[in-house]
Write an enzyme that holds these catalytic residues in place. Structure first.
Site, mmCIF file in Angstrom:
data_model
loop_
_atom_site.group_PDB
_atom_site.id
_atom_site.type_symbol
_atom_site.label_atom_id
_atom_site.label_comp_id
_atom_site.label_asym_id
_atom_site.label_seq_id
_atom_site.Cartn_x
_atom_site.Cartn_y
_atom_site.Cartn_z
ATOM 1 N N HIS A 1 4.890 8.775 12.983
ATOM 2 C CA HIS A 1 3.924 7.720 13.300
ATOM 3 C C HIS A 1 4.660 6.498 13.822
ATOM 4 C CE1 HIS A 1 5.113 6.573 9.249
ATOM 5 N NE2 HIS A 1 4.243 5.591 9.146
ATOM 6 N N HIS B 1 0.806 -1.221 0.000
ATOM 7 C CA HIS B 1 0.000 0.000 0.000
ATOM 8 C C HIS B 1 0.837 1.268 0.000
ATOM 9 C CE1 HIS B 1 0.805 -0.549 4.358
ATOM 10 N NE2 HIS B 1 0.698 0.761 4.418
#
Length: 319
Positions: A179, A115
């Protein structure tokens, strides 16, 4: 030759999380702005810098960066599964050019991408094979990490090659920003996790679903303030965006893996794709960031950014 750049965060949670409506609307507006930018530029070739999340590259052989001569999406998190339209002959020339510039880059004639590389192509073009695309893997998850200076050198070497093409080239950087999703780290992984990190290719549907569900569950806990992962760091994100926009990327050389992980999470290393992309653009000279979006989005476990940029020289921007 003409160049343009889009750098954007990706998230496997885009279709699985439910941020507040105003956040979703803001992200969608940023994507629309990037799509309009790309449509106006009308690229004939894409060079995509993207990481992997132990879906295509594993510890049985983990290069710092790799150029794909052929590539296919693995279909994780509902992204498109299947081949990209890779111009193999151009990719081969690119790899040789980069090596001739003293950057030792790996190559793959059968690159699997997840992805991280697929989402930007779907968002910007509506598919993964609409524009010829050369994928460039940049390791942003698996220690040891090469120095940031080498990432700049990789980008400069690729940008130097692109300058000699009679093409309108869109450079994409996909990853980051701050993140810390639940990606196993080799040093602390269980035996079962290490087996996946070593070679987790072609998982069963059940195994993939279980792994994806763990990320989805962590995102929900993180948004509720209960997950034991590092917080997002908007200050760090915005400072990095300022450096990238400045055109002087040498300050990035001082960034170290340990400090990056401490300040912005273990997956903040994905910003290497942004550094490579901006470095490639800088090979054409000074540039201007033409749009910039940023928002910390706990539901996506991401400091989420989207930027576009063009060379300052009008002739390069127009083609």
């Amino acid at each position: 030759m003409s160049l343009a750049l889009v750098c954007m965060s990706h998230s496997p949670l885009l279709d699985f999380a439910e941020p507040p409506p105003e956040v979703t609307e803001a992200v969608d507006a940023a994507f629309t702005q990037a799509r309009d930018f790309v449509a106006a530029f009308d690229p004939t070739l894409v060079v995509s810098f993207a990481p992997d999340h132990y879906n295509g590259f594993f510890y049985d052989l983990m290069p710092p960066f790799c150029i794909g001569y052929e590539a296919r999406g693995v279909g994780d998190y509902g992204t498109t599964e299947g081949p990209l339209d890779v111009p193999t002959a151009v990719a081969e020339r690119l790899a040789q050019h980069v090596i001739d510039r003293d950057v030792d880059v790996a190559i793959s004639r059968r690159m699997d991408i997840d992805h991280g590389a697929i989402q930007p192509l779907e968002i910007l073009f509506g598919g993964i094979d609409t524009v010829p695309t050369i994928p460039v893997f940049v390791n942003g998850v698996a220690r040891p990490f090469t120095r940031m200076r080498r990432i700049r050198q990789l980008g400069l070497a690729i940008g130097d090659f692109l300058a000699g093409l009679d093409e309108r080239v869109l450079v994409i950087g996909s990853g980051g920003l701050s993140h810390d999703p639940p990606v196993p780290q080799w040093a602390t992984a269980s035996d079962q996790q290490r087996a996946m990190l070593l070679d987790g290719r072609h998982p069963t549907a059940a195994a993939r679903d279980a792994r994806q569900q763990r990320v989805i569950d962590t995102a929900r806990e993180f948004a509720a303030g209960r997950a034991e992962i590092r917080d997002l760091n908007p200050e760090w994100d915005l400072a990095l965006l300022d450096v990238l926009a400045s055109g002087d990327l040498t300050a990035i050389d001082a960034m170290t893996p340990d400090q990056m992980a401490s300040d912005a999470g273990n997956s903040a290393h994905e910003v290497r794709t942004w550094v490579a992309a901006y470095s490639a653009l800088s090979a054409a000279g000074a540039y201007d960031v033409t749009s910039r979006f940023y928002r910390p989005i706990p539901e996506l476990i991401a400091g989420f950014g989207v930027t576009t940029a063009l060379p300052r020289t009008p002739a390069l921007a127009r083609g």
